[in-house]
Design a protein around this motif. Structure first.
Motif, short mmCIF file in Angstrom:
data_model
loop_
_atom_site.label_atom_id
_atom_site.label_comp_id
_atom_site.label_asym_id
_atom_site.label_seq_id
_atom_site.Cartn_x
_atom_site.Cartn_y
_atom_site.Cartn_z
N LEU A 136 0.81 -1.22 0.00
CA LEU A 136 0.00 0.00 0.00
C LEU A 136 0.85 1.27 0.00
CD1 LEU A 136 -2.69 -1.05 2.65
CD2 LEU A 136 -2.85 -1.20 0.15
N ILE A 137 1.87 1.27 0.82
CA ILE A 137 2.74 2.45 0.95
C ILE A 137 4.14 2.06 0.49
CG2 ILE A 137 3.69 4.17 2.53
CD1 ILE A 137 0.75 4.47 2.52
N THR A 138 4.56 2.68 -0.59
CA THR A 138 5.92 2.45 -1.10
C THR A 138 6.65 3.78 -1.17
OG1 THR A 138 5.29 2.74 -3.42
CG2 THR A 138 5.09 0.50 -2.51
N GLU A 139 7.88 3.72 -1.56
CA GLU A 139 8.68 4.94 -1.68
C GLU A 139 8.11 5.90 -2.71
OE1 GLU A 139 13.21 5.66 -2.88
OE2 GLU A 139 12.96 4.19 -1.26
N ASP A 140 7.49 5.35 -3.74
CA ASP A 140 6.95 6.16 -4.84
C ASP A 140 5.45 6.46 -4.69
OD1 ASP A 140 9.47 5.93 -5.96
OD2 ASP A 140 8.92 4.18 -7.15
N SER A 141 4.87 6.11 -3.57
CA SER A 141 3.42 6.26 -3.40
C SER A 141 2.97 7.71 -3.45
CB SER A 141 2.98 5.67 -2.05
OG SER A 141 3.08 4.28 -2.06
N THR A 142 1.80 7.87 -4.02
CA THR A 142 1.08 9.15 -4.00
C THR A 142 -0.27 8.87 -3.35
OG1 THR A 142 0.01 8.78 -6.13
CG2 THR A 142 2.17 9.87 -6.17
N PRO A 143 -0.97 9.89 -2.92
CA PRO A 143 -2.31 9.64 -2.36
C PRO A 143 -3.21 8.86 -3.33
CG PRO A 143 -1.62 11.83 -1.79
CD PRO A 143 -0.58 11.29 -2.73
N ALA A 144 -3.14 9.16 -4.61
CA ALA A 144 -3.97 8.45 -5.59
C ALA A 144 -3.57 6.98 -5.69
CB ALA A 144 -3.87 9.12 -6.95
N SER A 145 -2.26 6.71 -5.67
CA SER A 145 -1.82 5.31 -5.77
C SER A 145 -2.15 4.54 -4.49
CB SER A 145 -0.33 5.23 -6.09
OG SER A 145 0.46 5.68 -5.01
N VAL A 146 -2.07 5.21 -3.35
CA VAL A 146 -2.43 4.56 -2.08
C VAL A 146 -3.92 4.21 -2.10
CG1 VAL A 146 -2.68 4.88 0.42
CG2 VAL A 146 -0.58 5.60 -0.73
N LEU A 147 -4.74 5.14 -2.54
CA LEU A 147 -6.19 4.89 -2.61
C LEU A 147 -6.48 3.72 -3.54
CD1 LEU A 147 -9.10 5.61 -1.91
CD2 LEU A 147 -9.05 7.28 -3.78
N SER A 148 -5.84 3.71 -4.68
CA SER A 148 -6.03 2.62 -5.64
C SER A 148 -5.61 1.28 -5.04
CB SER A 148 -5.25 2.91 -6.91
OG SER A 148 -5.38 1.86 -7.83
N ALA A 149 -4.47 1.27 -4.36
CA ALA A 149 -3.98 0.03 -3.76
C ALA A 149 -4.89 -0.44 -2.62
CB ALA A 149 -2.55 0.24 -3.24
N VAL A 150 -5.35 0.50 -1.81
CA VAL A 150 -6.26 0.14 -0.71
C VAL A 150 -7.55 -0.45 -1.28
CG1 VAL A 150 -7.71 1.08 1.14
CG2 VAL A 150 -5.31 1.75 0.99
N LYS A 151 -8.11 0.21 -2.29
CA LYS A 151 -9.34 -0.30 -2.90
C LYS A 151 -9.13 -1.68 -3.49
CE LYS A 151 -11.84 3.94 -3.96
NZ LYS A 151 -12.50 4.72 -5.01
N SER A 152 -7.99 -1.89 -4.09
CA SER A 152 -7.69 -3.20 -4.68
C SER A 152 -7.65 -4.28 -3.60
CB SER A 152 -6.35 -3.13 -5.41
OG SER A 152 -6.00 -4.38 -5.93
N GLU A 153 -7.01 -3.98 -2.48
CA GLU A 153 -6.94 -4.96 -1.38
C GLU A 153 -8.32 -5.19 -0.76
OE1 GLU A 153 -4.42 -6.92 -0.66
OE2 GLU A 153 -3.25 -5.92 -2.22
N VAL A 154 -9.10 -4.14 -0.65
CA VAL A 154 -10.45 -4.28 -0.09
C VAL A 154 -11.30 -5.16 -1.00
CG1 VAL A 154 -12.58 -3.01 0.42
CG2 VAL A 154 -10.39 -2.16 1.27
N LYS A 155 -11.19 -4.93 -2.31
CA LYS A 155 -11.96 -5.73 -3.26
C LYS A 155 -11.56 -7.20 -3.24
CE LYS A 155 -12.76 -1.97 -6.52
NZ LYS A 155 -12.38 -1.38 -7.80
N SER A 156 -10.28 -7.47 -2.98
CA SER A 156 -9.81 -8.86 -3.00
C SER A 156 -10.09 -9.59 -1.68
CB SER A 156 -8.32 -8.92 -3.34
OG SER A 156 -7.56 -8.32 -2.31
N ASP A 157 -10.47 -8.87 -0.65
CA ASP A 157 -10.81 -9.49 0.63
C ASP A 157 -12.30 -9.84 0.63
OD1 ASP A 157 -9.78 -9.85 3.63
OD2 ASP A 157 -11.82 -9.00 3.69
#
Length: 167
Positions: A136-157
Motif C-alpha cells: 500500500l505504501i511504497t517509496e513512490d506512493s502518492t495519495p492516488a496510488s495509495v487509494l487505488s492500492a487500498v481499494k484493490s486490497e479491499v476488493k480482494s478481501d
C-alpha cells in the motif's frame, strides 16, 4: 382584429411559460441566500434571507454544504466520492501511513468509513491494511496510488468486498 388576437395569444403563452419556469425555481428547499446553515435556521423566503446569507458567510458552511451535499445543498456531481477519499489521504498522508502500519487508528477508521465499510468490518479493514502495508505504501506512493492500492486490497478481501460500498 386578427393581429390583436394573435398578440393576446402570444402574450398569454409567454405568461404561462414564465409562470411555469418560476414555479420550478421556487421548488428549491432554500431561499434567496442559497443552501447552507442559513437555509436550515431561516426558512422564510423574505427579508430575513439577509440573516441566512450572513450565517452562511460568517461560518463558511455553504461551500462545505455544496461540496458534501449537506445543509440543503445537493452533491450532484460537485465532488465525487473517490476525490473525497483521495483528498482525505492527501491531508492525512503521514499519520494515515503510520496507522496503516499498525492496523488501527482514528484516521484509518475514518478512511474505512469513507470507503463505505460497515462499522463491524472496520477492524478487518485495519487488519488488511496492516498485512498489506508494504504493497500500500511504497517509496513512490502518492495519495492516488495509495487509494487505488487500498481499494484493490479491499476488493480482494471476501469480507470487505461485501461490507465496503464505496470502493
Amino acid at each position: 382584429m386578427g393581429k390583436r388576437f394573435t398578440s393576446v395569444l402570444f402574450l398569454s403563452a409567454a405568461f404561462v411559460a414564465v409562470t411555469m419556469t418560476s414555479t420550478s425555481v421556487e421548488a428549491k428547499k432554500y431561499g434567496m441566500a442559497g443552501c447552507g446553515l442559513g437555509s436550515l435556521a431561516i426558512t422564510s423566503n423574505d427579508i430575513t434571507q439577509i440573516f441566512a446569507a450572513t450565517l452562511n458567510g460568517i461560518y463558511g458552511n455553504q461551500t462545505f454544504g455544496i461540496t458534501s451535499g449537506t445543509s440543503n445543498c445537493t452533491a450532484d456531481g460537485v465532488v465525487k466520492q473517490d476525490k473525497v477519499q483521495e483528498l482525505f489521504i492527501t491531508m492525512n498522508y503521514d499519520s494515515l501511513g503510520q496507522e496503516m502500519a499498525s492496523g488501527k487508528g482514528e484516521k484509518l477508521e475514518s478512511l474505512g468509513n469513507l470507503l463505505g465499510c460497515s462499522s463491524d468490518s472496520l477492524s478487518r479493514f485495519g487488519q488488511v491494511t496492516k498485512e498489506n502495508y508494504a504493497k500500500l505504501i511504497t517509496e513512490d506512493s502518492t495519495p492516488a496510488s495509495v487509494l487505488s492500492a487500498v481499494k484493490s486490497e479491499v476488493k480482494s478481501d471476501k469480507i470487505l468486498a461485501k461490507s465496503c460500498s464505496q470502493i
